[in-house]
Write a protein that holds these residues in place. Structure first.
Motif, PDB file in Angstrom:
ATOM      1  N   LEU A   3      17.473  11.901  -8.706  1.00  0.00           N
ATOM      2  CA  LEU A   3      16.295  12.673  -8.313  1.00  0.00           C
ATOM      3  C   LEU A   3      16.434  14.123  -8.764  1.00  0.00           C
ATOM      4  O   LEU A   3      15.483  14.718  -9.293  1.00  0.00           O
ATOM      5  CB  LEU A   3      16.113  12.602  -6.794  1.00  0.00           C
ATOM      6  N   ALA A   4      17.613  14.696  -8.579  1.00  0.00           N
ATOM      7  CA  ALA A   4      17.838  16.081  -9.000  1.00  0.00           C
ATOM      8  C   ALA A   4      17.665  16.222 -10.511  1.00  0.00           C
ATOM      9  O   ALA A   4      17.027  17.170 -10.984  1.00  0.00           O
ATOM     10  CB  ALA A   4      19.247  16.526  -8.588  1.00  0.00           C
ATOM     11  N   ARG A   5      18.199  15.278 -11.274  1.00  0.00           N
ATOM     12  CA  ARG A   5      18.047  15.347 -12.734  1.00  0.00           C
ATOM     13  C   ARG A   5      16.588  15.229 -13.139  1.00  0.00           C
ATOM     14  O   ARG A   5      16.124  15.962 -14.021  1.00  0.00           O
ATOM     15  CB  ARG A   5      18.870  14.234 -13.399  1.00  0.00           C
ATOM     16  N   ALA A   6      15.864  14.337 -12.500  1.00  0.00           N
ATOM     17  CA  ALA A   6      14.465  14.127 -12.856  1.00  0.00           C
ATOM     18  C   ALA A   6      13.625  15.375 -12.608  1.00  0.00           C
ATOM     19  O   ALA A   6      12.697  15.672 -13.370  1.00  0.00           O
ATOM     20  CB  ALA A   6      13.900  12.945 -12.078  1.00  0.00           C
ATOM     21  N   LEU A   7      13.946  16.093 -11.559  1.00  0.00           N
ATOM     22  CA  LEU A   7      13.175  17.286 -11.199  1.00  0.00           C
ATOM     23  C   LEU A   7      13.804  18.573 -11.739  1.00  0.00           C
ATOM     24  O   LEU A   7      13.285  19.660 -11.496  1.00  0.00           O
ATOM     25  CB  LEU A   7      13.047  17.378  -9.673  1.00  0.00           C
ATOM     26  N   ARG A   8      14.921  18.431 -12.457  1.00  0.00           N
ATOM     27  CA  ARG A   8      15.634  19.584 -13.020  1.00  0.00           C
ATOM     28  C   ARG A   8      16.049  20.574 -11.937  1.00  0.00           C
ATOM     29  O   ARG A   8      15.887  21.794 -12.071  1.00  0.00           O
ATOM     30  CB  ARG A   8      14.787  20.268 -14.099  1.00  0.00           C
ATOM     31  N   LEU A   9      16.583  20.023 -10.867  1.00  0.00           N
ATOM     32  CA  LEU A   9      17.083  20.821  -9.764  1.00  0.00           C
ATOM     33  C   LEU A   9      18.582  20.571  -9.605  1.00  0.00           C
ATOM     34  O   LEU A   9      19.117  19.584 -10.106  1.00  0.00           O
ATOM     35  CB  LEU A   9      16.367  20.461  -8.461  1.00  0.00           C
TER      36      LEU A   9
END
Length: 376
Positions: free
Chosen positions: A208-214
Motif C-alpha cells: 500500500l505504501a509503495r502504491a501511494l508513494r508514501l
C-alpha cells in the motif's frame, strides 16, 4: 473552512484547491483502491475483485454534502463511502476495505492531502526565499541603518537584512519538506494489530505504501508525534514568513519609505495611501498558525488504541493550518518578488544623527556567507 471570499485575500487559494471536499473524497477513494490492490497482490482478495472495484471507483460520483450527512452516524466519511463502494461493486463488494479500519483510510488520505497541498506550500516558500536571495545579492552593499528595539542603531546593509530573511525561510522550508516526505501510510486494522490480514498484514501495508508513494511504518493510530512534528513545521514556516513580512510593513511606512511593494494596495477612504498589502496579509495568515498548531499538539493525547475525539479534531485543523502557512508563504512571495528598494531613503535615514555615516562592518561578507550556506 475553504472560502472563495477570503482565501485569495490571504494567499490560500492555491493550497485550498488541493484541500477542498472533492480532494478529500478523491484521496479517500484512492486509498481504498490502493488497499484492495495491495491485498490482491498478496492473495488476500481475488485479483478480479480488485479490478472490478478499481473500475467502479473510477466512475463513482460522490456528492460530498451527501457523504457528510451520511457520515454523521459513524463519525467519519469512510463508513458511508465503503457502503457506496460495496454496493456499486456488486459481488466484488465483499473485497472492499480489506483488513482496514476507518482510521486507516482517513489517516492515509490525510497524508496524501498533506503531500498534495505541501507541494504548493514548499514551492511558495522556495519562491519567497529565492526572491529574498536576489534582493540580498543586488543590495549586498546598499547601506542602511539597523534598528534595535525600534530605535536607530548602527549601519548595516539591506543585503544582509534580506539574506537573513532568506535564511529563515530556507530553513523552515527544508524542515517542512523533511517532515512531509517522511509521513507514512496508516494500516493497522481494528486494534492496530493487522489481525484481519494475518499472516500478510505487514506485506500488504508495504505494498500500500509503495502504491501511494508514501513511507511504510508500523501502525500509529494513537501515537501522534508525526502530526505534532507536522504542526510544528508548518507553524515555524509561517513564522519564518511573518518575519520579513513584518520588516516590509515597517520599512514601507511613510516616515521611513525605504521599500515599497510593486502593486501596493489602496484605501477606500484615503486615495493617497499605498499599503504594503501583500506583506500585511502574509502577517495575517501567519498569525493564525500558532493557534492551529496548538490545537493539534493539544490533541496528541489519543487514548488507548482509538481516540474518542482528539483524532477527529485533527482533520479540519490540519486543513486550516496548511492554508494559513501556505497563505503566508504565497503572500510573502508576492511581496518580495516585486519589492522596490529605495537606497536614497536608506541613505537619508542613515545620515540622521547621532549615527551618521559609519561603516557597516562585515555586512557584505556575511551576505556572501549566508547565501553560500543556503539550505537546498
Amino acid at each position: 473552512m475553504v472560502s472563495a471570499l477570503f482565501d485569495p485575500v490571504f494567499g490560500a487559494d492555491r493550497v485550498a484547491a488541493r484541500l477542498d471536499d472533492a480532494s478529500w473524497v478523491a484521496a479517500l477513494v484512492a486509498v481504498e483502491v490502493a488497499l484492495v490492490r495491495a491485498a490482491a497482490e498478496h492473495g488476500v482478495v481475488p485479483t478480479a475483485d480488485a479490478e472490478r472495484i478499481e473500475a467502479v471507483a473510477a466512475g463513482l460520483r460522490v456528492d460530498p454534502a451527501a457523504l457528510g450527512r451520511a457520515a454523521v452516524e459513524g463519525g467519519n466519511p469512510v463508513i458511508p463511502l465503503v457502503r457506496m463502494l460495496r454496493a456499486a461493486a456488486g459481488e466484488a463488494g465483499a473485497s472492499v476495505h480489506p483488513g482496514a479500519t476507518s482510521q486507516d483510510v482517513m489517516d492515509t488520505a490525510a497524508v496524501l492531502l498533506v503531500g498534495w497541498a505541501g507541494e504548493v506550500v514548499l514551492d511558495d516558500l522556495r519562491g519567497a526565499a529565492d526572491a529574498a536571495a536576489a534582493l540580498a545579492q543586488e543590495h549586498r552593499d546598499t547601506p542602511m541603518i539597523a534598528r534595535t528595539l525600534g530605535q536607530q542603531a548602527l549601519p548595516t546593509t539591506f543585503g544582509l537584512v534580506a539574506a537573513g530573511w532568506c535564511t529563515g525561510v530556507d530553513r523552515a522550508r527544508a524542515r517542512l519538506a523533511e517532515v512531509v516526505g517522511a509521513l507514512p501510510v496508516q494500516l493497522g486494522g481494528a486494534a492496530g494489530t493487522l489481525a484481519a490480514l494475518h499472516p500478510h498484514g505487514p506485506a500488504v501495508a508495504a505494498s500500500l505504501a509503495r502504491a501511494l508513494r508514501l513511507a511504510d511504518a508500523a501502525p500509529w493510530h494513537t501515537e501522534r508525534t508525526r502530526i505534532g512534528e507536522l504542526a510544528g513545521a508548518l507553524a515555524v514556516a509561517a513564522g519564518a514568513c511573518a518575519k520579513p513580512a513584518t520588516d516590509v510593513v515597517l520599512l514601507a511606512g511613510t516616515e521611513l519609505g525605504e521599500v515599497s511593494e510593486a502593486a501596493p494596495g489602496d484605501s477606500s477612504s484615503m486615495p493617497h495611501k499605498r499599503n504594503p498589502i501583500a506583506a500585511v496579509t502574509a502577517r495575517a495568515a501567519a498569525r493564525r498558525a500558532p493557534g492551529l498548531a496548538a490545537v493539534l499538539l493539544a490533541a496528541a493525547d489519543h487514548e488507548h488504541q482509538r481516540a474518542a475525539g482528539p483524532w477527529h479534531a485533527e482533520w479540519q485543523t490540519l486543513d486550516e493550518l496548511l492554508r494559513a502557512a501556505g497563505g503566508a508563504a504565497a503572500r510573502l512571495r508576492t511581496s518580495l518578488e516585486g519589492l522596490q528598494v529605495h537606497p536614497e531613503r536608506m541613505a537619508a535615514n542613515l545620515a540622521l544623527p547621532p549615527v551618521g555615516a559609519a561603516a557597516p562592518g562585515h555586512a557584505g561578507e556575511l551576505v556572501d556567507r549566508l547565501l553560500a550556506e543556503r539550505v537546498r
